[in-house]
Write a protein that holds these residues in place. Structure first.
Motif, PDB file in Angstrom:
ATOM      1  N   PRO A 216       6.525  -3.315 -10.515  1.00  0.00           N
ATOM      2  CA  PRO A 216       5.985  -1.963 -10.742  1.00  0.00           C
ATOM      3  C   PRO A 216       6.759  -0.838 -10.067  1.00  0.00           C
ATOM      4  O   PRO A 216       6.375   0.322 -10.168  1.00  0.00           O
ATOM      5  CB  PRO A 216       4.576  -2.067 -10.150  1.00  0.00           C
ATOM      6  N   ASP A 217       7.864  -1.165  -9.395  1.00  0.00           N
ATOM      7  CA  ASP A 217       8.566  -0.187  -8.552  1.00  0.00           C
ATOM      8  C   ASP A 217       8.956   1.093  -9.291  1.00  0.00           C
ATOM      9  O   ASP A 217       8.733   2.208  -8.789  1.00  0.00           O
ATOM     10  CB  ASP A 217       9.820  -0.825  -7.947  1.00  0.00           C
ATOM     11  N   GLU A 218       9.565   0.952 -10.478  1.00  0.00           N
ATOM     12  CA  GLU A 218       9.988   2.142 -11.216  1.00  0.00           C
ATOM     13  C   GLU A 218       8.795   3.031 -11.530  1.00  0.00           C
ATOM     14  O   GLU A 218       8.858   4.262 -11.358  1.00  0.00           O
ATOM     15  CB  GLU A 218      10.700   1.754 -12.514  1.00  0.00           C
ATOM     16  N   PHE A 219       7.717   2.419 -11.978  1.00  0.00           N
ATOM     17  CA  PHE A 219       6.513   3.179 -12.297  1.00  0.00           C
ATOM     18  C   PHE A 219       5.982   3.921 -11.076  1.00  0.00           C
ATOM     19  O   PHE A 219       5.665   5.107 -11.139  1.00  0.00           O
ATOM     20  CB  PHE A 219       5.441   2.240 -12.850  1.00  0.00           C
ATOM     21  N   LEU A 220       5.898   3.230  -9.956  1.00  0.00           N
ATOM     22  CA  LEU A 220       5.372   3.840  -8.736  1.00  0.00           C
ATOM     23  C   LEU A 220       6.252   4.998  -8.277  1.00  0.00           C
ATOM     24  O   LEU A 220       5.758   6.053  -7.862  1.00  0.00           O
ATOM     25  CB  LEU A 220       5.264   2.793  -7.627  1.00  0.00           C
ATOM     26  N   ASN A 221       7.570   4.814  -8.363  1.00  0.00           N
ATOM     27  CA  ASN A 221       8.496   5.858  -7.927  1.00  0.00           C
ATOM     28  C   ASN A 221       8.411   7.092  -8.825  1.00  0.00           C
ATOM     29  O   ASN A 221       8.479   8.227  -8.337  1.00  0.00           O
ATOM     30  CB  ASN A 221       9.929   5.322  -7.921  1.00  0.00           C
ATOM     31  N   LEU A 222       8.270   6.871 -10.117  1.00  0.00           N
ATOM     32  CA  LEU A 222       8.249   7.989 -11.060  1.00  0.00           C
ATOM     33  C   LEU A 222       6.945   8.779 -11.014  1.00  0.00           C
ATOM     34  O   LEU A 222       6.939   9.996 -11.211  1.00  0.00           O
ATOM     35  CB  LEU A 222       8.497   7.487 -12.485  1.00  0.00           C
ATOM     36  N   THR A 223       5.840   8.103 -10.748  1.00  0.00           N
ATOM     37  CA  THR A 223       4.560   8.819 -10.698  1.00  0.00           C
ATOM     38  C   THR A 223       4.406   9.569  -9.386  1.00  0.00           C
ATOM     39  O   THR A 223       3.860  10.678  -9.357  1.00  0.00           O
ATOM     40  CB  THR A 223       3.375   7.862 -10.872  1.00  0.00           C
ATOM     41  N   GLY A 224       4.863   8.957  -8.300  1.00  0.00           N
ATOM     42  CA  GLY A 224       4.808   9.628  -7.005  1.00  0.00           C
ATOM     43  C   GLY A 224       3.410   9.832  -6.458  1.00  0.00           C
ATOM     44  O   GLY A 224       3.192  10.665  -5.583  1.00  0.00           O
ATOM     45  N   LEU A 225       2.440   9.080  -6.946  1.00  0.00           N
ATOM     46  CA  LEU A 225       1.062   9.220  -6.492  1.00  0.00           C
ATOM     47  C   LEU A 225       0.786   8.339  -5.275  1.00  0.00           C
ATOM     48  O   LEU A 225       1.500   7.371  -5.003  1.00  0.00           O
ATOM     49  CB  LEU A 225       0.104   8.847  -7.627  1.00  0.00           C
ATOM     50  N   GLN A 226      -0.263   8.667  -4.551  1.00  0.00           N
ATOM     51  CA  GLN A 226      -0.716   7.844  -3.431  1.00  0.00           C
ATOM     52  C   GLN A 226      -1.059   6.449  -3.935  1.00  0.00           C
ATOM     53  O   GLN A 226      -1.719   6.302  -4.961  1.00  0.00           O
ATOM     54  CB  GLN A 226      -1.944   8.477  -2.788  1.00  0.00           C
ATOM     55  N   VAL A 227      -0.603   5.423  -3.228  1.00  0.00           N
ATOM     56  CA  VAL A 227      -0.854   4.040  -3.632  1.00  0.00           C
ATOM     57  C   VAL A 227      -1.817   3.380  -2.652  1.00  0.00           C
ATOM     58  O   VAL A 227      -1.616   3.437  -1.429  1.00  0.00           O
ATOM     59  CB  VAL A 227       0.455   3.230  -3.692  1.00  0.00           C
ATOM     60  N   TYR A 228      -2.850   2.748  -3.188  1.00  0.00           N
ATOM     61  CA  TYR A 228      -3.821   2.000  -2.390  1.00  0.00           C
ATOM     62  C   TYR A 228      -3.719   0.527  -2.761  1.00  0.00           C
ATOM     63  O   TYR A 228      -3.858   0.172  -3.937  1.00  0.00           O
ATOM     64  CB  TYR A 228      -5.242   2.489  -2.660  1.00  0.00           C
ATOM     65  N   LEU A 229      -3.479  -0.324  -1.783  1.00  0.00           N
ATOM     66  CA  LEU A 229      -3.453  -1.763  -2.026  1.00  0.00           C
ATOM     67  C   LEU A 229      -4.879  -2.287  -1.898  1.00  0.00           C
ATOM     68  O   LEU A 229      -5.261  -2.911  -0.914  1.00  0.00           O
ATOM     69  CB  LEU A 229      -2.518  -2.461  -1.034  1.00  0.00           C
ATOM     70  N   GLU A 230      -5.661  -2.011  -2.915  1.00  0.00           N
ATOM     71  CA  GLU A 230      -7.081  -2.359  -2.905  1.00  0.00           C
ATOM     72  C   GLU A 230      -7.473  -2.928  -4.258  1.00  0.00           C
ATOM     73  O   GLU A 230      -7.016  -2.451  -5.306  1.00  0.00           O
ATOM     74  CB  GLU A 230      -7.930  -1.123  -2.598  1.00  0.00           C
ATOM     75  N   ASN A 231      -8.344  -3.931  -4.235  1.00  0.00           N
ATOM     76  CA  ASN A 231      -8.786  -4.577  -5.467  1.00  0.00           C
ATOM     77  C   ASN A 231     -10.158  -4.117  -5.932  1.00  0.00           C
ATOM     78  O   ASN A 231     -10.669  -4.614  -6.934  1.00  0.00           O
ATOM     79  CB  ASN A 231      -8.799  -6.101  -5.293  1.00  0.00           C
TER      80      ASN A 231
END
Length: 202
Positions: A171-186
């Motif tokens: 998911p790295d490209e997606f995460l980098n392009l969106t630039g939103l806060q990421v939560y490692l939560e299920n």
């Protein structure tokens, strides 16, 4: 409570499970959820159709139209699983679920960028969409879709993690392009949304 179970499997309370997987066939942990009122599968592929792991009163695959029960409303829309009009991988469904005043959209294995008229209909507070490319839209396309739909919460699906047996992109490209806060939560509390990306944590 909305729960992430890895790959494209998401549950909404004890009411609905979308796209169950069995864990072993794709190299992920076996989901612990065992019961739900309904199981909806976006399409009949092995990594989305493990209905046998969930005890339910009804199962549907590739649903289209509108379905209501227990105060929830589900709308199903058929789209292509590929860029060839469905000739390569068939069709998949998009499911829009109304949760009180919230709209949750599960994009299934959409394989091409959706037409403008469809995007306008996808008003989503919570958007779950594939980002791993190869057999679905990729991270770049998914990030553009997030910008157009502008949900409060984003759930990436269908991407490679360590141990995954499917040759998908991480998911790295997606995460980098969106630039939103990421939560490692299920788990996502729909009554207390934190704006950003919820990334499945095995």
């Amino acid at each position: 409570m909305i729960r992430l179970h890895g790959h494209s499997m998401i549950s909404i309370g004890d009411f609905l499970v979308i796209d169950p997987h069995d864990g072993g066939s794709i190299g992920l942990p076996r989901p612990v959820m065992r019961r739900a009122e309904y199981v909806f599968m976006t399409h009949d592929h092995y990594d989305h159709n493990a209905f046998q792991i969930i005890e339910s009163k009804e199962k549907r695959t590739g649903f289209t139209g509108t379905f209501s029960s227990s105060g929830y409303s589900i709308q199903g829309i058929r789209v292509n699983h590929d860029r060839n009009g469905g000739k390569s991988r068939g069709k998949t469904s998009i499911y829009t679920v109304k949760i009180g005043n919230l709209s949750f959209v599960h994009m299934g294995d959409i394989g091409e960028y959706p037409r403008e008229s469809l995007i306008k209909d996808l008003a989503a507070d919570i958007l779950a969409l594939p980002v791993g490319g190869v057999i679905t839209i990729d991270g770049k396309e998914a990030s553009q879709l997030v910008k157009e739909i502008s949900p409060s919460v984003v759930i990436p699906m269908h991407y490679w993690v360590k141990g995954h047996l499917m040759p998908l992109d991480p998911p790295d490209e997606f995460l980098n392009l969106t630039g939103l806060q990421v939560y490692l939560e299920n788990e996502i509390d729909e009554n207390n949304l934190k704006k950003g990306i919820y990334l499945y944590k095995p």
